[in-house]
Design a protein around this motif. Structure first.
Motif, short mmCIF file in Angstrom:
data_model
loop_
_atom_site.label_atom_id
_atom_site.label_comp_id
_atom_site.label_asym_id
_atom_site.label_seq_id
_atom_site.Cartn_x
_atom_site.Cartn_y
_atom_site.Cartn_z
N ASN A 27 -25.78 8.69 -11.88
CA ASN A 27 -25.17 9.45 -12.97
C ASN A 27 -26.28 9.89 -13.92
OD1 ASN A 27 -22.71 10.52 -14.16
ND2 ASN A 27 -23.13 9.15 -15.86
N LYS A 28 -25.88 10.63 -14.93
CA LYS A 28 -26.85 11.21 -15.87
C LYS A 28 -27.88 10.20 -16.33
CE LYS A 28 -26.98 14.59 -16.73
NZ LYS A 28 -27.84 15.43 -15.86
N ILE A 29 -29.11 10.65 -16.42
CA ILE A 29 -30.21 9.79 -16.86
C ILE A 29 -29.82 9.07 -18.16
CG2 ILE A 29 -31.38 11.72 -18.10
CD1 ILE A 29 -33.15 9.02 -16.06
N GLY A 30 -30.05 7.78 -18.18
CA GLY A 30 -29.66 6.98 -19.35
C GLY A 30 -28.49 6.08 -19.05
N THR A 31 -27.75 6.39 -17.99
CA THR A 31 -26.58 5.57 -17.65
C THR A 31 -26.99 4.14 -17.35
OG1 THR A 31 -25.48 7.52 -16.75
CG2 THR A 31 -24.62 5.38 -16.06
N LYS A 32 -28.10 4.00 -16.60
CA LYS A 32 -28.52 2.66 -16.19
C LYS A 32 -28.85 1.79 -17.41
CE LYS A 32 -31.87 0.18 -13.48
NZ LYS A 32 -32.75 0.26 -12.33
N GLN A 33 -29.53 2.38 -18.42
CA GLN A 33 -29.89 1.53 -19.56
C GLN A 33 -28.65 1.14 -20.36
OE1 GLN A 33 -32.99 4.08 -20.83
NE2 GLN A 33 -31.89 4.93 -22.57
N ILE A 34 -27.65 2.00 -20.39
CA ILE A 34 -26.40 1.62 -21.08
C ILE A 34 -25.70 0.51 -20.28
CG2 ILE A 34 -24.17 2.39 -21.98
CD1 ILE A 34 -25.30 5.17 -22.30
N ALA A 35 -25.73 0.65 -18.94
CA ALA A 35 -25.09 -0.38 -18.09
C ALA A 35 -25.77 -1.73 -18.30
CB ALA A 35 -25.16 0.05 -16.63
N LEU A 36 -27.11 -1.73 -18.46
CA LEU A 36 -27.83 -2.98 -18.69
C LEU A 36 -27.44 -3.58 -20.04
CD1 LEU A 36 -31.27 -1.93 -17.22
CD2 LEU A 36 -29.97 -3.97 -16.53
N GLU A 52 -25.32 10.86 -27.00
CA GLU A 52 -25.55 12.32 -27.03
C GLU A 52 -26.09 12.88 -25.72
OE1 GLU A 52 -29.88 12.14 -29.30
OE2 GLU A 52 -28.36 13.55 -29.98
N THR A 53 -26.81 12.06 -24.94
CA THR A 53 -27.30 12.46 -23.62
C THR A 53 -28.38 13.55 -23.69
OG1 THR A 53 -24.98 12.13 -22.90
CG2 THR A 53 -26.57 12.76 -21.23
N ARG A 54 -29.51 13.16 -24.23
CA ARG A 54 -30.68 14.04 -24.27
C ARG A 54 -31.17 14.29 -22.84
NH1 ARG A 54 -34.04 17.07 -26.41
NH2 ARG A 54 -35.89 15.78 -26.30
N PRO A 55 -31.79 15.43 -22.53
CA PRO A 55 -32.08 16.53 -23.46
C PRO A 55 -31.02 17.63 -23.51
CG PRO A 55 -33.27 16.89 -21.42
CD PRO A 55 -32.49 15.60 -21.23
N TYR A 56 -30.04 17.61 -22.61
CA TYR A 56 -29.08 18.72 -22.54
C TYR A 56 -27.93 18.53 -23.53
CZ TYR A 56 -26.07 22.07 -19.95
OH TYR A 56 -25.25 23.10 -19.57
N LEU A 57 -27.78 17.28 -23.99
CA LEU A 57 -26.76 16.92 -24.99
C LEU A 57 -25.32 17.10 -24.51
CD1 LEU A 57 -28.30 18.22 -28.37
CD2 LEU A 57 -28.58 16.01 -27.26
N GLN A 58 -25.08 16.75 -23.25
CA GLN A 58 -23.70 16.84 -22.73
C GLN A 58 -22.73 16.01 -23.56
OE1 GLN A 58 -26.38 16.30 -20.79
NE2 GLN A 58 -26.08 16.99 -18.69
N GLY A 59 -23.18 14.79 -23.92
CA GLY A 59 -22.28 13.89 -24.64
C GLY A 59 -21.89 14.43 -26.00
N ALA A 60 -22.91 14.94 -26.73
CA ALA A 60 -22.65 15.44 -28.08
C ALA A 60 -21.91 16.77 -28.05
CB ALA A 60 -23.98 15.59 -28.82
N ARG A 61 -22.43 17.71 -27.25
CA ARG A 61 -21.86 19.06 -27.33
C ARG A 61 -20.56 19.19 -26.56
NH1 ARG A 61 -23.97 22.65 -24.98
NH2 ARG A 61 -25.30 21.56 -23.52
N LEU A 62 -20.46 18.49 -25.41
CA LEU A 62 -19.34 18.76 -24.52
C LEU A 62 -18.25 17.68 -24.61
CD1 LEU A 62 -21.50 20.05 -21.52
CD2 LEU A 62 -20.54 21.35 -23.42
N THR A 63 -18.64 16.41 -24.36
CA THR A 63 -17.61 15.36 -24.39
C THR A 63 -17.02 15.23 -25.80
OG1 THR A 63 -18.85 14.20 -22.71
CG2 THR A 63 -17.10 12.97 -23.77
#
Ligand SMILES: CSC[C@H]1O[C@H](OP(=O)(O)O)[C@H](O)[C@@H]1O
Length: 350
Positions: A251-260, A194-205
């Motif tokens: 990239n958007k905050i959170g990308t690194k933890q997903i990559a890990l 979902e990509t908090r806090p702006y929610l690009q993943g949920a609202r846009l993608t």
């Protein structure tokens, strides 16, 4: 100027991203889309720059808004002497170009092209405003054409029915990749963090996925480990706000933890985009820090007692060892070797 028809979802149709007409720039307000469809109308280039800073539009939307904002600047100063018009447009180019720090290089390229278009119009005695508008549309079409090639390379790594996880919203690549997948009949299953806090993943993608007929599942950012373990993810992909020549990407905050997590679960991570020749290493990347209030609230509604602090770094940096490949318009590069992208001629992208 002809508008290309890329069969894009509603929010990516040209006139809905950012559009200049009759002394106004109209920008789809992605802070509230899709629960509401509203446009922000700007009557000065300063308002356009502020709208970009405020993330009324984001991802690649600012590139279009930047060009349209420059057309508006030309309109604002149209009755002044040529000397004053040039000074005003240069100021507009710098203000709009620096509206967001992490992507400033790309934005300055766009506003530079607008200045060149205006200069040509001045020499010919034609309308600078019209010249900049046309240049902006050309640049948008160039971007879509380039990202269409990127999308095709990425699709070589995806099979029909694969589970593909994304983070944030890379508008041009999302539009082109989904369109390419339909053409190639590779209807994969889309998972969007979902990509908090702006929610690009949920609202846009996710909205683009649904709009284009994909099986789309939204997950909260803290479900990635679960989903990789129990749903099975075949590939993780994201755009990048910047790709440095040492193979690090922001990239958007959170990308690194997903990559890990992806490394842990053996899920390949493919980054899409064009490397930034001006960023020799990740030390040149500036991370935008946004208002922490946005972490303590959701669309203006607080969810924490007063007194709690928050942090809002907008992006994080992922190292090359976590990246299976950087997918460009010229093919897929090993992250550590991405600088070789510039060994052959580069087509104008912005
Ligand atoms: C410009 S590439 C797409 C990119 O945009 C996102 O950032 P934001 O929503 O803050 O503009 C993101 O990190 C994407 O991958």
């Amino acid at each position: 100027m002809k508008r290309e028809d890329y069969n894009l979802p509603f929010m990516l149709r040209y006139e809905n991203v950012a559009w200049y007409e009759d002394g106004k720039v109209r920008i789809l307000d992605r802070r509230i889309y899709p629960t509401e469809v509203r446009f922000v109308t700007c009557t000065t280039y300063q308002e356009v720059a502020q709208a970009i800073t405020d993330m009324v539009t984001q991802s690649a939307g600012p590139y279009t808004a930047a060009g349209m904002g420059m057309a508006l600047a030309a309109y604002q100063v149209r009755d002044e002497s040529l000397v004053k018009q040039r000074i005003f447009l240069k100021e507009a180019a710098a203000t709009i170009g620096h509206a967001r720090p992490t992507t400033a290089n790309r934005m300055l390229q766009i506003t530079h092209h607008a200045l060149q278009a205006a200069e040509l119009a001045f020499e010919r005695g034609t309308s600078a405003e019209e010249a900049i508008f046309n240049e902006t549309l050309k640049s948008l079409n160039r971007r879509y054409a380039t990202m269409s090639r990127v999308g095709d390379y990425l699709l070589t790594k995806i099979n029909a029915n694969d589970h593909v996880l994304t983070q944030c919203f890379g508008e041009t690549i999302v539009g082109m990749m989904l369109r390419g997948a339909i053409e190639q009949q590779k209807l994969f299953k889309l998972y969007t963090a979902e990509t908090r806090p702006y929610l690009q993943g949920a609202r846009l993608t996710a909205s683009c996925g649904v709009d284009m007929g994909f099986d789309t599942t939204v997950i909260t950012d803290n479900m990635v480990g679960y989903v990789m373990e129990y749903e099975g993810i075949d590939l993780f992909t994201s755009a990048a706000d910047t790709i440095a020549l040492d193979g690090y990407i922001a990239n958007k905050i959170g990308t690194k933890q997903i990559a890990l997590l992806a490394q842990h679960y053996d899920v390949p991570y493919y980054v899409t985009g064009i490397p930034d020749e001006h960023k020799k290493s990740h030390h040149d990347i500036v991370i935008e820090m946004r208002d922490p209030q946005q972490v303590l609230t959701f669309q203006g509604i607080p969810h924490t007692l007063n007194g709690a602090k928050a942090l809002y770094p907008s992006f994080d940096i992922t190292s090359p060892n976590l990246i299976a490949g950087i997918v460009t318009d010229k093919g897929i590069y090993q992250a550590a070797e991405v600088a070789t992208y510039f060994d052959t001629a580069v087509q104008q992208f912005y």
